[in-house]
Scaffold this active site. Structure first.
Site, mmCIF file in Angstrom:
data_model
loop_
_atom_site.group_PDB
_atom_site.id
_atom_site.type_symbol
_atom_site.label_atom_id
_atom_site.label_comp_id
_atom_site.label_asym_id
_atom_site.label_seq_id
_atom_site.Cartn_x
_atom_site.Cartn_y
_atom_site.Cartn_z
ATOM 1 N N SER A 58 -12.300 1.413 4.432
ATOM 2 C CA SER A 58 -13.519 0.700 4.039
ATOM 3 C C SER A 58 -13.904 -0.391 5.027
ATOM 4 O O SER A 58 -15.050 -0.841 5.033
ATOM 5 C CB SER A 58 -13.334 0.080 2.650
ATOM 6 N N ARG A 241 -15.950 -3.413 -6.896
ATOM 7 C CA ARG A 241 -16.373 -3.890 -5.580
ATOM 8 C C ARG A 241 -16.894 -5.310 -5.733
ATOM 9 O O ARG A 241 -17.514 -5.657 -6.734
ATOM 10 C CB ARG A 241 -17.495 -3.002 -4.995
ATOM 11 N N ASP A 265 -10.093 -8.829 -8.423
ATOM 12 C CA ASP A 265 -9.324 -8.212 -7.335
ATOM 13 C C ASP A 265 -10.223 -7.985 -6.128
ATOM 14 O O ASP A 265 -9.736 -7.841 -5.018
ATOM 15 C CB ASP A 265 -8.732 -6.873 -7.798
ATOM 16 N N GLU A 270 -15.620 -10.795 1.044
ATOM 17 C CA GLU A 270 -14.224 -10.752 1.502
ATOM 18 C C GLU A 270 -14.176 -10.211 2.932
ATOM 19 O O GLU A 270 -14.998 -9.385 3.314
ATOM 20 C CB GLU A 270 -13.370 -9.893 0.556
ATOM 21 N N HIS A 287 -7.767 -7.604 -3.291
ATOM 22 C CA HIS A 287 -8.235 -6.215 -3.189
ATOM 23 C C HIS A 287 -7.043 -5.253 -3.045
ATOM 24 O O HIS A 287 -7.011 -4.403 -2.157
ATOM 25 C CB HIS A 287 -9.186 -6.058 -2.004
ATOM 26 N N GLY A 290 -5.551 -1.015 -6.087
ATOM 27 C CA GLY A 290 -5.292 0.398 -5.806
ATOM 28 C C GLY A 290 -4.146 0.635 -4.849
ATOM 29 O O GLY A 290 -3.918 1.762 -4.426
ATOM 30 N N TYR A 291 -3.409 -0.423 -4.506
ATOM 31 C CA TYR A 291 -2.314 -0.279 -3.547
ATOM 32 C C TYR A 291 -1.015 0.056 -4.260
ATOM 33 O O TYR A 291 -0.437 -0.772 -4.958
ATOM 34 C CB TYR A 291 -2.128 -1.576 -2.754
#
Length: 467
Positions: A58, A241, A265, A270, A287, A290-291
């Site tokens: 991204s 987002r 998050d 950012e 962010h 999703g990790y």
């Protein structure tokens, strides 16, 4: 020969490309670039002059300036969202776009579930302070959760919260319109509610793409008007987002007592986040919802599938140049483990999902296999939550797991000390970790940093009882 330009920070990308070349029996020339979390990131034009495939994250803005005079015919993004890609330009120039949507659905769902457990804990404590004693099961029955966006992540959460016995409110006008258009009896029309019902929820979580135009544009959809209409002082959670939630309006709503808390998050602007907003959040993370290792593996598998299909496509290589046995067994099958009996775990450490699997899964392919038993973890957590001691029990089991199964970090090309921006540094640290689950990741964050973002990240752990 097919030339590929790829972001070297995508986990397992070298193994994916190597195995794709081996499977297709076609020579692939791969050239790495280093994607950074700053707008100044530039891919050398020489790489794109001959590259047919561009694989990005991204942080790489894919637009006319980047692709002008390039040979790119397909863009593969290791993300579900595509707000970093000029889709109109790609369509106009007949460039295919492939995403890895759904790859991090489990990870994000687990993150939201962790926040919801913290919400339950806070709500139970609040009731006890008012001399009211209710079990978690009773509180769940009296709690309403609004899920805005019912795609890959939202639909998973919907099913999970339903199992918890929570009153679930789904809101997704585009999906509702599509379901009505198909008039399918399989369409779960009862899943979709009105915005008025959303305004009456206790816990609101966003799972929508970021769009700026159209009837259902999502930019600042949680704005002053939305917040003023809320009736129950809910927690607002944004893992979608930055920009979906109007941060300034949310802080104002918090001061006015319209909402009970904010969990972020993702952030507007950012990695340069607004510290005034950060300091008002209950939980804040860079962010990384999703990790997880599982999400990385799912992403790698999807990239592999896209790439393998690409190199077998006539648009990329004339049939006369193709070689090898096209009927050889697909490597895709090797990304799935053998079907096993349904898991009925008694302890967290008994779950196949949590057992040390790195050696077993990375054998053969270099890119670990996907795991189909993810739902067993969620089901186990749901059952645990139905007990009155849900949060302490979960905490205890997680601590036991980490005491007996210490995680090891693989070496990384990135020197964290060289990253100046604290948001980027913490995010990169999370990217380098190899916990299988987001819950596991949240339970083992490094507590050495005194930066407020790290401090706020630790709040999730403390809310769940971790020291």
């Amino acid at each position: 020969m097919i030339n590929i330009a790829y972001d070297e920070k995508i986990p397992y990308i070298e193994e994916v490309i190597a195995q794709c070349s081996k499977q297709s029996q076609l020579p692939l020339s791969a050239h790495a670039f280093t994607g950074t979390d700053t707008p100044a990131e530039i891919i050398e034009k020489a790489q794109l002059a001959t590259a047919r495939v561009l694989i990005v994250r991204s942080v790489t803005k894919v637009h006319a300036d980047l692709l002008l005079n390039s040979a790119v015919k397909i863009v593969i993004t290791a993300t579900a969202g595509v707000d970093h890609i000029d889709k109109n330009y790609l369509k106009k120039h007949h460039i295919a776009l492939k995403t890895t949507h759904g790859s991090n659905a489990n990870a994000v769902s687990e993150y939201v579930l962790a926040v919801f457990l913290a919400y339950l804990s806070a709500r139970q404590k609040s009731l006890e302070n008012n001399s009211e004693h209710f079990s978690i099961k009773h509180i769940l029955r009296e709690t309403s959760v609004a899920i805005i966006g019912c795609g890959n992540i939202g639909s998973r959460l919907y099913a999970t919260f339903e199992q918890l016995g929570v009153n679930v409110i789904g809101y997704d006008p585009p999906l509702l319109k599509k379901a009505l258009a198909h008039q399918s009896h399989h369409a779960k029309l009862e899943r979709y509610s009105s915005l008025a019902e959303v305004h009456g929820a206790d816990f609101i979580t966003f799972h929508v793409p970021l769009t700026h135009t159209g009837q259902n544009a999502t930019y600042h959809m949680c704005d002053e008007r939305f917040l003023t209409a809320l009736r129950k002082k809910p927690w607002i959670v944004n893992t979608a987002r930055g920009g979906v939630v109007d941060e300034i309006a949310s802080i104002a709503a918090l001061k006015r007592g319209l909402i009970g808390g904010i969990v972020l998050d993702v952030w507007e602007g950012e990695p340069k986040i607004n510290l005034a907003v950060l300091n008002k959040t209950i939980f804040a993370t860079p962010h990384i919802a999703g990790y997880s290792k599982e999400a990385s593996l799912r992403t790698a598998k999807k990239i592999f599938d896209h790439l393998l299909a690409c190199v077998k496509d006539d648009r990329f290589l004339p049939m006369t140049q193709k070689s090898g046995n096209q009927s050889s067994p697909s490597l895709t099958a090797r990304f799935h483990p053998p079907q096993s009996e349904q898991i009925k775990p008694q302890k967290l450490s008994n779950l196949s999902l949590w057992n040390p699997v790195t050696m077993q899964l990375e054998r053969d392919v270099g890119c670990p296999l996907d795991c189909e038993d993810d739902d067993s973890l969620i089901n186990w957590l749901v059952n645990f939550c139905l007990q009155s001691s849900a949060v302490p029990a979960l905490t205890s089991e997680l601590k036991k797991y980490h005491a007996t199964n210490p995680q090891t970090n693989k070496s990384s090309k990135t020197n964290l000390s060289e990253i100046i921006n604290p948001f980027q540094r913490l995010r990169q640290a999370m990217r380098q970790r190899h916990e299988w689950s987001t819950l596991s990741l949240l339970a083992s964050l490094d507590e050495n940093s005194a930066h407020p973002l790290t401090t706020k990240t630790r709040c999730i752990i403390k809310a769940l009882g971790f020291k």
